[in-house]
Design a protein around this motif. Structure first.
Motif, short mmCIF file in Angstrom:
data_model
loop_
_atom_site.label_atom_id
_atom_site.label_comp_id
_atom_site.label_asym_id
_atom_site.label_seq_id
_atom_site.Cartn_x
_atom_site.Cartn_y
_atom_site.Cartn_z
N ASN A 3 0.86 -1.17 0.00
CA ASN A 3 0.00 0.00 0.00
C ASN A 3 0.90 1.23 0.00
O ASN A 3 1.71 1.41 0.90
CB ASN A 3 -0.90 -0.02 1.24
CG ASN A 3 -1.85 1.14 1.26
OD1 ASN A 3 -1.61 2.20 0.68
ND2 ASN A 3 -2.94 0.96 1.96
N ASP A 58 -3.45 10.40 5.45
CA ASP A 58 -3.70 9.78 4.15
C ASP A 58 -3.83 8.27 4.29
O ASP A 58 -4.71 7.65 3.68
CB ASP A 58 -2.58 10.14 3.18
CG ASP A 58 -2.84 9.63 1.78
OD1 ASP A 58 -3.98 9.81 1.29
OD2 ASP A 58 -1.90 9.08 1.16
N SER A 59 -2.98 7.66 5.11
CA SER A 59 -3.07 6.22 5.33
C SER A 59 -4.37 5.85 6.02
O SER A 59 -4.99 4.83 5.69
CB SER A 59 -1.90 5.74 6.19
OG SER A 59 -0.68 5.92 5.52
N ARG A 61 -7.16 7.39 5.75
CA ARG A 61 -8.23 7.52 4.77
C ARG A 61 -8.26 6.32 3.82
O ARG A 61 -9.33 5.86 3.43
CB ARG A 61 -8.01 8.82 3.97
CG ARG A 61 -9.15 9.17 3.04
CD ARG A 61 -8.94 10.54 2.40
NE ARG A 61 -7.71 10.67 1.65
CZ ARG A 61 -7.58 10.32 0.36
NH1 ARG A 61 -8.60 9.82 -0.29
NH2 ARG A 61 -6.43 10.48 -0.25
N LYS A 62 -7.10 5.79 3.48
CA LYS A 62 -7.02 4.72 2.49
C LYS A 62 -7.03 3.31 3.10
O LYS A 62 -7.28 2.35 2.39
CB LYS A 62 -5.76 4.88 1.64
CG LYS A 62 -5.82 6.12 0.76
CD LYS A 62 -4.57 6.27 -0.06
CE LYS A 62 -4.67 7.51 -0.93
NZ LYS A 62 -3.43 7.72 -1.69
N GLN A 63 -6.75 3.19 4.37
CA GLN A 63 -6.69 1.90 5.05
C GLN A 63 -7.93 1.72 5.92
O GLN A 63 -8.51 2.69 6.38
CB GLN A 63 -5.46 1.81 5.95
CG GLN A 63 -4.16 1.70 5.21
CD GLN A 63 -4.04 0.38 4.52
OE1 GLN A 63 -4.22 0.28 3.32
NE2 GLN A 63 -3.74 -0.65 5.27
#
Length: 102
Positions: A3, A58-59, A61-63
């Motif tokens: 990721n 950001d992590s 939000r994406k994880q």
């Protein structure tokens, strides 16, 4: 597959931790000797800290991170040597390919 958000956070966590420790050392040296590297280390650490927070958000939000896990990752950035633990935690998460609960 790695990721990219977690990988970026992992890459900045170790330098952020090192810069924090160096800033603490420079602060002690400033008060005990005539050596004053605090302005330089302060700026370096500040930039790395801002990058760490941006990449952590950001992590998150994406994880599929829980609020507890995201808070723990963010809290590690303000604890001395926390960046080193964060790097290990994120490396394990990245290697497993899933979110590791804090």
């Amino acid at each position: 597959m790695k990721n990219s958000a977690v990988h970026r956070l992992r890459l900045v966590s170790m330098p952020e931790g090192v810069s924090f420790v160096l800033l603490l050392v420079c602060s002690v040296l400033k008060r005990t000797t005539s050596f004053d590297a605090v302005p330089v280390m302060g700026m370096v650490h500040g930039i790395l800290f801002i990058l760490y927070v941006i990449f952590a958000l950001d992590s998150w939000r994406k994880q599929p991170w829980t609020v507890k896990h995201a808070s723990w990752v963010l809290l590690l950035s303000v604890i001395p040597f926390g960046g080193f633990y964060a790097e290990r935690l994120l490396a394990r998460e990245e290697q497993e390919g899933i979110a590791v609960p804090a």
